[in-house]
Design a protein around this motif. Structure first.
Motif, short mmCIF file in Angstrom:
data_model
loop_
_atom_site.label_atom_id
_atom_site.label_comp_id
_atom_site.label_asym_id
_atom_site.label_seq_id
_atom_site.Cartn_x
_atom_site.Cartn_y
_atom_site.Cartn_z
N MET A 162 31.87 47.04 29.97
CA MET A 162 32.39 46.35 31.12
C MET A 162 32.35 44.86 30.83
O MET A 162 31.43 44.35 30.22
CB MET A 162 31.56 46.67 32.37
N THR A 163 33.35 44.14 31.33
CA THR A 163 33.44 42.69 31.20
C THR A 163 33.37 42.06 32.57
O THR A 163 33.95 42.57 33.53
CB THR A 163 34.78 42.30 30.53
N THR A 164 32.64 40.95 32.67
CA THR A 164 32.57 40.21 33.92
C THR A 164 33.40 38.95 33.76
O THR A 164 33.29 38.25 32.75
CB THR A 164 31.11 39.83 34.24
N LEU A 165 34.20 38.67 34.76
CA LEU A 165 35.07 37.50 34.75
C LEU A 165 34.79 36.67 35.99
O LEU A 165 34.86 37.19 37.11
CB LEU A 165 36.54 37.95 34.74
N LEU A 166 34.42 35.41 35.79
CA LEU A 166 34.16 34.51 36.91
C LEU A 166 35.38 33.62 37.08
O LEU A 166 35.81 32.96 36.13
CB LEU A 166 32.91 33.66 36.62
N VAL A 167 35.95 33.61 38.27
CA VAL A 167 37.16 32.83 38.54
C VAL A 167 36.86 31.88 39.69
O VAL A 167 36.39 32.30 40.74
CB VAL A 167 38.34 33.75 38.93
N ASP A 208 37.19 47.11 40.50
CA ASP A 208 35.89 46.95 41.16
C ASP A 208 35.49 45.49 40.99
O ASP A 208 35.37 45.00 39.87
CB ASP A 208 34.86 47.87 40.50
N TYR A 209 35.32 44.76 42.08
CA TYR A 209 35.00 43.34 41.99
C TYR A 209 34.02 42.95 43.09
O TYR A 209 33.83 43.66 44.05
CB TYR A 209 36.27 42.48 42.09
N THR A 210 33.41 41.79 42.90
CA THR A 210 32.51 41.23 43.89
C THR A 210 32.94 39.80 44.14
O THR A 210 33.14 39.04 43.19
CB THR A 210 31.05 41.23 43.37
N ALA A 211 33.09 39.44 45.38
CA ALA A 211 33.45 38.07 45.75
C ALA A 211 32.21 37.36 46.27
O ALA A 211 31.43 37.93 47.03
CB ALA A 211 34.54 38.07 46.81
#
Length: 72
Positions: free
Chosen positions: A1-6, A27-30
């Motif tokens: 899995m990769t996490t991307l911070l935008v 699947d994301y977390t804001a």
């Protein structure tokens, strides 16, 4: 899995991105930027906790701490 911070500064762009993520069932977390601690901040908190437990630093009542921050 990769996490991307935008980092998004525009509310419309945020809604557009969220709509895109939802349409692709990602699947994301804001989170607000203020809710996110950097690794350095996390380590600093843990270091201070260790120092406190080891007796290297002491705590003060909130009223005293607040006085330092209210000085202009």
């Amino acid at each position: 899995m990769t996490t991307l911070l935008v980092n998004i500064d525009d509310e419309q762009d945020e809604r557009t991105l969220i709509d895109f993520l939802n349409s692709h069932k990602y699947d994301y977390t804001a989170a607000n930027q203020s809710d996110v601690l950097s690794d350095a901040q996390k380590e600093e908190i843990l270091r201070r906790e260790r120092d406190f437990k080891a007796g290297k630093i002491k705590s003060e009542p909130w009223t005293e701490v607040r006085k330092r921050f209210l000085k202009s």
